[in-house]
Write an enzyme that holds these catalytic residues in place. Structure first.
Site, short mmCIF file in Angstrom:
data_model
loop_
_atom_site.label_atom_id
_atom_site.label_comp_id
_atom_site.label_asym_id
_atom_site.label_seq_id
_atom_site.Cartn_x
_atom_site.Cartn_y
_atom_site.Cartn_z
N SER A 242 0.78 -1.11 0.12
CA SER A 242 -0.14 -0.02 0.09
C SER A 242 0.72 1.24 -0.15
O SER A 242 0.17 2.46 -0.18
CB SER A 242 -0.84 -0.13 1.15
OG SER A 242 -1.63 -1.08 1.34
N HIS B 38 -15.57 0.88 2.31
CA HIS B 38 -15.45 2.01 3.06
C HIS B 38 -16.66 3.09 2.39
O HIS B 38 -16.44 4.29 2.97
CB HIS B 38 -13.94 2.52 2.34
CG HIS B 38 -12.91 1.97 3.09
ND1 HIS B 38 -12.14 0.91 2.40
CD2 HIS B 38 -12.33 1.89 4.24
CE1 HIS B 38 -11.16 0.57 3.04
NE2 HIS B 38 -11.37 0.99 4.28
ZN LIG Z 1 -12.17 0.24 0.36
#
Ligand SMILES: [Zn+2]
Lengths: 584, 360
Positions: A311, A354
């Protein structure tokens, strides 16, 4: 009558003989003239070479210090007892020396130089004094000192400082013209290698007259070996040691430095090795055990090991996407917890999704779906270009040997090497720093440092100053601005705010509660060897960055876990121990 | 006149020899009798005594007994091969606990014998039978010495025989035949040489190839001579000889040691003295009233000339190492005494010269 004739004949022959004699005399004289008058100087030189031997004395290497002049490497004199054979009976001298030292010597004694043997090595100072008190009873015996490299810094500094060793055949061939000889010491890696020409020092010599039997007749002249330059590193000894300890029994790398100068305060690689043992010279078995160890202790991980960045690479995607106008503070991308693309499903790390996230929150939460989307929009080529722009895939030019650079996969490479086409799935993997992509920790450190300086790219370095033999600075390593990355303010602001949010509200929760505002990014890199590598990199204070850092723990699991905890301790330590200092 | 000149030159050579041995004597600081140069002085005394005796005995007395010398020579050389004592080089040259070297005596004995043999059959000069018979008779001691092995001395005998053929007027045709046979035998003789002798010959051809092995002598001696320059490095101060780089510096390479110290000038002094002495031997031969004297003086002259020119040629690096000492100068008793004995004989011949018909 007949006899007279005979005598005449003999006389004639004698006349011939005397003519032959004159010719021989002429030949001898000419040759004699040629040798002693015409070639006289050449032969004088030859006879000089015959009688004069030059014994070179090992140069004293310069020391290596940390930024506060703590010794990390230095030469320490060791003493040995030399005996000039033929001056006295070897057995007799051996007996006397044994009586004086009160210990047994161990013949056979190794030869050294012309007709000299080493009676004893590694004498203690007391023993040296004992010998010197009764020097006149030991004809032909002398105490000789020779330098041995010591590394008080030990393992934490081994990769940066390096070690020295006996010059090998290849090096000798290459460096013969610079005055290196067999048995000379030479820097093998690290600063010892990179700054060899400064550290090397100057040889001394003893010119001696010897006779044809190799027996020393007298010493003609003598010059002490000496050292030329010492080197002061940018490393902070205490921080380096502390960082090394923080990694515990984990393998990994830590880089801490000043983003605005390129100075590195800590450059840690674990596991490490004992430079003392390597400098002393290892047996083949010892060397094989070390060099073939699966944990690769000899690799300087920050610049020589390649890992998937995970990431952490999202910072590159974010930079490209914002700068190219693909997204801004207003664009929201919906994350249901996965992205479906061409019948394949690519998950976000949060199963439940999210929801609708903007770019800053996406950085903070490290939302995969957002970066899949932006990555696909950018395309693999532009992703690779942006990585290059931020400093991935190019040598940093750090003043240490053996630096490696990232592997950036491209469509062309895949088709040529793997004979496979580039799938959108490859771009999706690339967007979250997985797949074929491999980077060095130093490159990712450079990415966060370049964000900290808003585009000013400084060359990283570990050497601060070079001193002469009197300890005066003769060369200061000034910051080198290698590049200026021109981006819109909006891009920089977005990145910094996103990285601040990482700590405030995102995946870097482990670093909350610090007295200083941090900007950072976590990384969790899946790898085929086992548990995920854990990354954490950033800078502080986020408003006017003074320190940038990177922590990588191999198989450390989730980046929000172990790496972030180590980073937190580093920042705390810095705030407590160094903040006052750096603010001065 | 000439007789006096011979004596003066001999005195000069004796002194030169003593000085030269002194200058390279590693034991010169030690007691009388211990050092090399003191022994050289003693041998000089003995040599001069021998010279005095020989110069007073009519040379016909020696020549008359040619066969006696010949048998004594072959006998003692045979004894050396059977009973001989070795020296440090591994060759057997000595008798009576290393005090007598019969190969040195052979040089003078063969000359006396050949003078007797040839002067006794002057009607056969330039005929094959004399050539062949004298050749066989000379070949016997030649081989005995070569077996010791002492290449240098055996070559001196060979040259003595060739010398007598030349002086006695053997024609060019016969020389060509001898040369042809010699040339044919030369490659064969390679197989009779000892390994170290082969090495010497090979290293002469290319001394740089193996500067620490066989070529060492040749190279070191040239270095010593070259480093001496015109006036030398000074008495007792050349490094080649003083630090022992030069091998055999008091025997075969004494010329190089001398030149390192005293240079071209010092070297030319030795060449001048030996040259003048050889020349005088030839002059005495030319003026000798009878054939015996002519033959003997001239082959002694040829032998002397051969020895010193080969020795200096070796020192200068233009001839292979053969192991021939420098007459009168090199350290060593047997050779010094034999050389002074030869000089004594020539001196005696010179006393009976017929000076009036000299022209050379
Ligand atoms: Zn996400």
């Amino acid at each position: 009558m007949w006899d007279d004739e005979m005598q005449e004949r003999v006389n004639q022959r004698i006349t011939y003989l005397s003519r032959l004699f004159l010719v021989i005399l002429l030949v001898l004289t000419l040759r004699f003239w040629y040798l002693s008058i015409l070639r006289g100087d050449w032969y004088k030189q030859k006879s000089e070479q015959n009688r004069v031997r030059v014994l070179s004395l090992a140069p004293i290497r310069g020391s290596i210090y940390d930024r506060d002049n703590q010794v990390l490497a230095e030469d320490i004199p060791h003493f040995r007892l030399i005996f000039e054979k033929g001056v006295a009976e070897t057995e007799e001298i051996e007996e006397r020396v044994e009586r004086i030292l009160g210990r047994e010597l161990s013949p056979p004694f190794p030869e050294r130089g012309v007709g000299e043997i080493i009676l004893a090595d590694q004498l203690s100072l007391e023993e040296v004094i004992k010998i010197e008190e009764v020097q006149n009873k030991l004809p032909g015996v002398m105490v000789e000192s020779y330098p041995v490299r010591h590394y008080p810094g030990g393992e934490p500094f081994a990769h940066v400082v390096g070690y020295v060793g006996k010059i090998n055949a290849e090096e000798l061939k290459l460096l013969h013209s610079e005055g290196y000889e067999m048995e000379d010491r030479i820097g093998k890696t690290g600063v010892e290698l990179e700054y060899e020409s400064f550290l090397r020092g100057e040889k001394g010599y003893r010119r001696i007259e010897v006779n044809a039997l190799g027996k020393v007749v007298r010493v003609l002249d003598y010059r002490h070996p000496c050292f030329k330059n010492s080197i002061v590193l940018t490393l902070d000894q205490e921080l380096q040691k502390y960082s090394y300890e923080l990694l515990g029994n984990r393998n990994g790398a830590i880089i801490v430095g000043d983003p605005y100068t390129g100075e590195l305060f800590a450059l840690v690689s674990k596991p490490s090795f004992n430079p003392q043992l390597l400098s002393r010279g290892m047996s083949t078995e010892e060397w094989n055990a070390l060099s073939q160890n699966q944990n690769r202790p000899l690799t300087n991980r920050p610049l020589q090991a390649l890992y998937p960045p995970g990431s952490l690479f999202k910072l590159v995607i974010a930079t490209g996407a914002v700068e190219e106008g693909l997204t801004d503070r207003n664009r929201k991308i919906f994350c249901p917890g996965f992205l479906d693309y061409n019948e394949w499903r690519y998950p976000c790390w949060r199963r439940g999704g999210h929801g609708s996230v903007g770019i800053e929150k996406a950085i903070a939460q490290s939302c995969n779906v957002t970066f899949y989307t932006l990555g696909l929009e950018l395309g693999a080529d532009r992703i690779v270009n942006w990585a290059r722009k931020l400093g991935v895939g190019q040598p940093s030019g750090i003043d240490l040997p053996g630096e490696k650079t990232a592997f950036l996969p491209t469509q062309e490479w895949k088709e040529r090497q793997l004979k496979e086409m580039w799938y959108p799935g490859d771009t999706i993997n690339l967007s979250i720093g997985q797949g074929y992509l491999l980077v060095t920790p130093l490159e990712m450190y450079r990415v966060v440092s370049n964000i900290a300086t808003r585009g000013e790219v400084y060359k990283p370095h570990v050497v601060k100053e070079i001193l002469n033999s009197k300890g005066e600075v003769i060369k200061k390593i000034n910051p080198v601005l290698q590049n200026k990355i021109e981006l819109k303010d909006e891009t920089w602001d977005t990145l910094v705010r996103g990285m601040e949010e990482v700590v405030n509200s995102g995946t870097g929760w482990a670093c909350r509660g610090l007295p200083v505002k941090l900007a950072a990014k976590t990384g969790t890199a899946q790898n085929p060897q086992g548990e995920d590598h854990s990354w954490f990199a950033g800078f502080f204070p986020s408003s006017h960055p003074q320190v940038s850092f990177l922590v990588l723990i191999e198989h450390g699991g989730d980046g929000s876990g172990e790496a972030a905890q180590v980073a937190k301790k580093l920042v705390e330590w810095w705030e407590k121990e160094r903040k006052v200092k750096s603010e001065k | 006149m000439k007789s006096k000149a011979i004596v003066l030159i001999l005195i000069a050579l004796s002194l030169t020899g003593i000085l030269a041995v002194y200058s390279v004597d590693p034991s010169r600081g030690e007691g009388w009798g211990e050092s090399l140069f003191s022994r050289q002085i003693i041998w000089n005394f003995a040599g001069w005594l021998v010279f005095l005796v020989f110069s007073q005995i009519d040379y016909h007395q020696w020549i008359k007994r040619g066969w006696l010398w010949y048998f004594l020579m072959v006998l003692s050389l045979g004894a050396v091969l059977i009973l001989g004592e070795g020296d440090e080089t591994g060759s057997h040259r000595w008798l009576f606990s290393q005090s007598v070297q019969p190969s040195e005596g052979a040089k003078i004995a063969l000359a006396l014998f050949l003078a007797h043999y040839f002067s006794g059959q002057r009607e056969n000069f330039d005929f094959w039978p004399l050539l062949i018979k004298s050749g066989i008779l000379s070949f016997i001691p030649f081989m005995l010495i070569l077996k010791e092995p002492d290449l240098g001395s055996s070559l001196v005998l060979l040259v003595t025989w060739l010398g007598v053929l030349f002086v006695c007027g053997f024609s060019a045709k016969k020389w060509a035949v001898i040369g042809g046979i010699g040339g044919g035998l030369l490659p064969l003789s390679w197989f009779f040489l000892e390994d170290y002798q082969k090495d010497r010959l090979l290293s002469f051809i290319n001394p740089e190839k193996d500067p620490l092995g066989s070529g060492y002598h040749i190279l070191q001696s040239q270095i010593a001579i070259g480093a001496g320059g015109f006036t030398g490095q000074g008495w007792l101060s050349g490094t080649q000889s003083q630090l022992y780089f030069l091998p055999a510096r008091h025997t075969d390479f004494i010329f190089a040691s001398w030149c390192e110290q005293l240079g071209f000038l010092g070297g030319m002094l030795i060449i001048g003295l030996l040259g003048a002495l050889s020349y005088l031997f030839l002059v005495v031969a030319a003026r000798s009233p009878d054939l015996e004297g002519k033959i003997l003086a001239s082959i002694l002259g040829i032998s002397l000339l051969f020895q010193w020119t080969v020795n200096i040629g070796v020192n200068l690096g233009i001839m292979p190492v053969t192991g021939i000492a420098l007459p009168f100068v090199s350290y060593g008793g047997s050779s010094l005494i034999v050389n002074l004995a030869s000089a004594g004989i020539v001196y005696n011949i010179s006393k009976s010269e017929g000076w009036e018909n000299w022209k050379l």
